[in-house]
Design a protein around this motif. Structure first.
Motif, PDB file in Angstrom:
ATOM      1  N   ASN A   1       0.816  -1.214   0.000  1.00 54.57           N
ATOM      2  CA  ASN A   1       0.000   0.000   0.000  1.00 54.57           C
ATOM      3  C   ASN A   1       0.851   1.265   0.000  1.00 54.57           C
ATOM      4  O   ASN A   1       0.339   2.357  -0.271  1.00 54.57           O
ATOM      5  CB  ASN A   1      -0.938   0.012   1.207  1.00 54.57           C
ATOM      6  CG  ASN A   1      -2.196  -0.788   0.961  1.00 54.57           C
ATOM      7  OD1 ASN A   1      -2.277  -1.558   0.012  1.00 54.57           O
ATOM      8  ND2 ASN A   1      -3.181  -0.623   1.829  1.00 54.57           N
ATOM      9  N   ASP A   2       2.128   1.134   0.312  1.00 57.81           N
ATOM     10  CA  ASP A   2       3.019   2.290   0.315  1.00 57.81           C
ATOM     11  C   ASP A   2       3.543   2.623  -1.082  1.00 57.81           C
ATOM     12  O   ASP A   2       4.185   3.659  -1.266  1.00 57.81           O
ATOM     13  CB  ASP A   2       4.211   2.042   1.241  1.00 57.81           C
ATOM     14  CG  ASP A   2       3.796   1.908   2.691  1.00 57.81           C
ATOM     15  OD1 ASP A   2       2.818   2.561   3.087  1.00 57.81           O
ATOM     16  OD2 ASP A   2       4.452   1.145   3.424  1.00 57.81           O
TER      17      ASP A   2
ATOM     18  N   GLY B   1     -12.726   5.421  -0.356  1.00 58.97           N
ATOM     19  CA  GLY B   1     -12.266   6.520  -1.189  1.00 58.97           C
ATOM     20  C   GLY B   1     -12.986   6.588  -2.527  1.00 58.97           C
ATOM     21  O   GLY B   1     -14.058   6.014  -2.720  1.00 58.97           O
ATOM     22  N   ASP B   2     -12.349   7.286  -3.480  1.00 60.27           N
ATOM     23  CA  ASP B   2     -12.944   7.482  -4.805  1.00 60.27           C
ATOM     24  C   ASP B   2     -12.911   6.226  -5.661  1.00 60.27           C
ATOM     25  O   ASP B   2     -13.644   6.121  -6.644  1.00 60.27           O
ATOM     26  CB  ASP B   2     -12.202   8.599  -5.556  1.00 60.27           C
ATOM     27  CG  ASP B   2     -12.502   9.980  -4.993  1.00 60.27           C
ATOM     28  OD1 ASP B   2     -13.658  10.214  -4.600  1.00 60.27           O
ATOM     29  OD2 ASP B   2     -11.579  10.805  -4.943  1.00 60.27           O
ATOM     30  N   PHE B   3     -12.060   5.253  -5.314  1.00 58.70           N
ATOM     31  CA  PHE B   3     -11.823   4.121  -6.197  1.00 58.70           C
ATOM     32  C   PHE B   3     -12.350   2.804  -5.625  1.00 58.70           C
ATOM     33  O   PHE B   3     -13.171   2.144  -6.253  1.00 58.70           O
ATOM     34  CB  PHE B   3     -10.323   4.025  -6.517  1.00 58.70           C
ATOM     35  CG  PHE B   3      -9.801   5.245  -7.212  1.00 58.70           C
ATOM     36  CD1 PHE B   3      -9.874   5.362  -8.586  1.00 58.70           C
ATOM     37  CD2 PHE B   3      -9.259   6.302  -6.493  1.00 58.70           C
ATOM     38  CE1 PHE B   3      -9.414   6.504  -9.231  1.00 58.70           C
ATOM     39  CE2 PHE B   3      -8.793   7.441  -7.121  1.00 58.70           C
ATOM     40  CZ  PHE B   3      -8.874   7.546  -8.498  1.00 58.70           C
ATOM     41  N   GLY B   4     -11.869   2.401  -4.458  1.00 60.98           N
ATOM     42  CA  GLY B   4     -12.409   1.230  -3.791  1.00 60.98           C
ATOM     43  C   GLY B   4     -12.136  -0.098  -4.469  1.00 60.98           C
ATOM     44  O   GLY B   4     -12.944  -1.024  -4.389  1.00 60.98           O
TER      45      GLY B   4
ATOM     46  N   VAL C   1      -4.595   4.790  -2.083  1.00 65.29           N
ATOM     47  CA  VAL C   1      -5.773   5.510  -2.575  1.00 65.29           C
ATOM     48  C   VAL C   1      -6.644   4.577  -3.421  1.00 65.29           C
ATOM     49  O   VAL C   1      -7.868   4.546  -3.285  1.00 65.29           O
ATOM     50  CB  VAL C   1      -5.348   6.749  -3.379  1.00 65.29           C
ATOM     51  CG1 VAL C   1      -6.538   7.375  -4.096  1.00 65.29           C
ATOM     52  CG2 VAL C   1      -4.688   7.776  -2.470  1.00 65.29           C
ATOM     53  N   LEU C   2      -6.006   3.796  -4.279  1.00 65.08           N
ATOM     54  CA  LEU C   2      -6.750   2.897  -5.156  1.00 65.08           C
ATOM     55  C   LEU C   2      -7.485   1.814  -4.382  1.00 65.08           C
ATOM     56  O   LEU C   2      -8.582   1.396  -4.765  1.00 65.08           O
ATOM     57  CB  LEU C   2      -5.795   2.242  -6.155  1.00 65.08           C
ATOM     58  CG  LEU C   2      -5.169   3.177  -7.194  1.00 65.08           C
ATOM     59  CD1 LEU C   2      -4.036   2.474  -7.926  1.00 65.08           C
ATOM     60  CD2 LEU C   2      -6.216   3.679  -8.172  1.00 65.08           C
ATOM     61  N   LEU C   3      -6.889   1.357  -3.273  1.00 70.89           N
ATOM     62  CA  LEU C   3      -7.443   0.230  -2.521  1.00 70.89           C
ATOM     63  C   LEU C   3      -8.219   0.661  -1.278  1.00 70.89           C
ATOM     64  O   LEU C   3      -8.656  -0.191  -0.502  1.00 70.89           O
ATOM     65  CB  LEU C   3      -6.319  -0.728  -2.123  1.00 70.89           C
ATOM     66  CG  LEU C   3      -5.487  -1.287  -3.285  1.00 70.89           C
ATOM     67  CD1 LEU C   3      -4.381  -2.200  -2.762  1.00 70.89           C
ATOM     68  CD2 LEU C   3      -6.357  -2.023  -4.284  1.00 70.89           C
TER      69      LEU C   3
ATOM     70  N   GLY D   1      -3.592  10.187   4.176  1.00 65.77           N
ATOM     71  CA  GLY D   1      -2.151  10.128   3.982  1.00 65.77           C
ATOM     72  C   GLY D   1      -1.440  11.192   4.799  1.00 65.77           C
ATOM     73  O   GLY D   1      -2.047  11.898   5.624  1.00 65.77           O
ATOM     74  N   LEU D   2      -0.140  11.302   4.576  1.00 64.03           N
ATOM     75  CA  LEU D   2       0.684  12.277   5.271  1.00 64.03           C
ATOM     76  C   LEU D   2       1.072  13.367   4.285  1.00 64.03           C
ATOM     77  O   LEU D   2       1.531  13.079   3.170  1.00 64.03           O
ATOM     78  CB  LEU D   2       1.936  11.596   5.829  1.00 64.03           C
ATOM     79  CG  LEU D   2       2.794  12.402   6.807  1.00 64.03           C
ATOM     80  CD1 LEU D   2       2.002  12.752   8.063  1.00 64.03           C
ATOM     81  CD2 LEU D   2       4.044  11.609   7.185  1.00 64.03           C
ATOM     82  N   TYR D   3       0.876  14.639   4.675  1.00 62.85           N
ATOM     83  CA  TYR D   3       1.115  15.762   3.777  1.00 62.85           C
ATOM     84  C   TYR D   3       2.088  16.754   4.402  1.00 62.85           C
ATOM     85  O   TYR D   3       2.198  16.857   5.638  1.00 62.85           O
ATOM     86  CB  TYR D   3      -0.193  16.481   3.451  1.00 62.85           C
ATOM     87  CG  TYR D   3      -1.179  15.626   2.697  1.00 62.85           C
ATOM     88  CD1 TYR D   3      -1.197  15.611   1.310  1.00 62.85           C
ATOM     89  CD2 TYR D   3      -2.082  14.814   3.378  1.00 62.85           C
ATOM     90  CE1 TYR D   3      -2.089  14.817   0.611  1.00 62.85           C
ATOM     91  CE2 TYR D   3      -2.984  14.007   2.691  1.00 62.85           C
ATOM     92  CZ  TYR D   3      -2.987  14.020   1.313  1.00 62.85           C
ATOM     93  OH  TYR D   3      -3.866  13.227   0.627  1.00 62.85           O
ATOM     94  N   ILE D   4       2.769  17.504   3.542  1.00 57.55           N
ATOM     95  CA  ILE D   4       3.632  18.602   3.960  1.00 57.55           C
ATOM     96  C   ILE D   4       2.861  19.898   3.737  1.00 57.55           C
ATOM     97  O   ILE D   4       2.477  20.203   2.603  1.00 57.55           O
ATOM     98  CB  ILE D   4       4.942  18.632   3.157  1.00 57.55           C
ATOM     99  CG1 ILE D   4       5.645  17.268   3.215  1.00 57.55           C
ATOM    100  CG2 ILE D   4       5.852  19.740   3.659  1.00 57.55           C
ATOM    101  CD1 ILE D   4       6.037  16.848   4.602  1.00 57.55           C
ATOM    102  N   VAL D   5       2.606  20.638   4.793  1.00 62.15           N
ATOM    103  CA  VAL D   5       1.827  21.876   4.710  1.00 62.15           C
ATOM    104  C   VAL D   5       2.744  23.056   5.006  1.00 62.15           C
ATOM    105  O   VAL D   5       3.345  23.139   6.082  1.00 62.15           O
ATOM    106  CB  VAL D   5       0.641  21.855   5.705  1.00 62.15           C
ATOM    107  CG1 VAL D   5      -0.123  23.172   5.644  1.00 62.15           C
ATOM    108  CG2 VAL D   5      -0.294  20.681   5.398  1.00 62.15           C
ATOM    109  N   LYS D   6       2.854  23.957   4.035  1.00 60.17           N
ATOM    110  CA  LYS D   6       3.658  25.160   4.194  1.00 60.17           C
ATOM    111  C   LYS D   6       2.750  26.306   4.608  1.00 60.17           C
ATOM    112  O   LYS D   6       1.756  26.595   3.944  1.00 60.17           O
ATOM    113  CB  LYS D   6       4.364  25.498   2.885  1.00 60.17           C
ATOM    114  CG  LYS D   6       5.256  26.732   2.963  1.00 60.17           C
ATOM    115  CD  LYS D   6       5.926  26.998   1.623  1.00 60.17           C
ATOM    116  CE  LYS D   6       6.804  28.241   1.682  1.00 60.17           C
ATOM    117  NZ  LYS D   6       7.429  28.528   0.367  1.00 60.17           N
TER     118      LYS D   6
END
Length: 316
Positions: free
Chosen positions: A132-133, A205-208, A199-201, A300-305
């Protein structure tokens, strides 16, 4: 979608600003092509030799196309009423791939259906290294007529248990069993589809999708084709003794597609510093861990500026 409590205010403001915007998983290919230094644990399904060499010791599983067509092959469908006639044809296209080289797969439909397939032969496809990564990457270009349909479809995974995606449909938009991944509007321009397996799995989510990679697959594992294609027109000649197929001459090109890479990778962590200065938390930009712009619509993990620093934000 549940959000980490510590960042709920920040995420709330971000989501209000982009409530109707879905993640865009298709981007224009950068100059020079995909940067293999930004990934690790590569699982290659198709890649030109120069790019395999660039991956080097970051290769986790090499399932690349066998040029001798002993272990596996890429093949074009033939008409079910005449085994000597293609429904998807290998055309000659002189444009460079996204890396500046010549190696790629070029195809056009002779009818409004037909697909190309990566299929196992003497050796099963071993996709058990996929997690999944990983991120699924497909490099593609519309090489067809500007007025032709360009809804390209990509099916990945063991046949009958695969991920089914379509280009030029909004993210999450259904087209039969296919699900949209975003737009690639221009002809003769390379695009990259990079979409996380998580995301796909994701069943919420949008895909499932529910693709299973836990066992080696003695079957088709990647299919490329067209959703509602504009057929190319052609003339049909005598049977070629080398191929056993009719000689085909394309007289007017309709839909057409080039592929220059199908592989999976784990993104390396970004070099953005994980520092935050107390004070103003106005969001200036959001990135995924690969450093690509993102909108945090998926877990997920995001970088926020922000105006006063950079922080990592977890979306669950």
């Amino acid at each position: 979608m549940k959000k980490n409590y510590l960042f709920s205010a920040l995420l709330g403001a971000m989501m209000m600003a982009s409530a109707t915007v879905h993640a865009q998983y298709i981007t224009e290919a950068p100059a020079g092509g995909f940067d293999f230094s930004k990934g690790k644990d590569y699982v290659v399904i198709y890649s030109p030799e120069a790019q395999v060499n660039a991956i080097g010791d970051k290769m986790l599983s090499d399932q690349n196309l066998d040029p001798t067509m002993v272990n596996n092959q890429f093949y074009y469908w033939t008409a079910d009423w005449d085994a000597k006639l293609f429904t998807l044809y290998d055309i000659e296209d002189t444009q460079a791939n996204s890396y500046g080289g010549s190696d790629k797969l070029d195809m056009t439909p002779l009818f409004d259906w037909g697909s190309g397939h990566f299929g196992a032969k003497a050796k099963a496809y071993d996709l058990t290294a996929i997690t999944n990564d990983h991120v699924l990457h497909i490099g593609f270009m519309n090489i067809g007529a500007a007025t032709a349909s360009n809804n390209f479809k990509f099916l990945f995974g063991p046949k009958g248990n695969d991920i089914q995606l379509v280009v030029n449909k909004a993210v999450g938009q259904m087209a039969g069993s296919l699900v949209g991944v975003g737009s690639a509007p221009d002809v003769n321009k390379w695009y990259y589809l990079d979409i996380p397996m998580s995301v796909l799995l994701d069943e919420n989510g949008d895909f499932g999708f529910e693709a299973d990679f836990t066992q080696p697959a003695q079957t088709i594992i990647f299919t490329v084709g067209f959703d509602g294609a504009t057929p190319s027109t052609y003339t049909q000649g005598a049977v070629d003794p080398d191929t056993g197929m009719y000689s085909i001459t394309i007289t007017e090109k309709g839909s057409a597609l080039a592929i220059d890479g199908v592989f999976l990778y784990k993104p390396e962590t970004t070099g953005i510093a994980n520092t935050v200065v107390p004070g103003n938390d106005d969001v200036q930009a959001v990135y995924d861990l690969a450093g690509r712009p993102a909108d945090m619509n998926a877990p997920g993990l995001y970088i926020v500026k922000t105006a006063n620093g950079v922080k990592k934000v977890a979306v669950k």
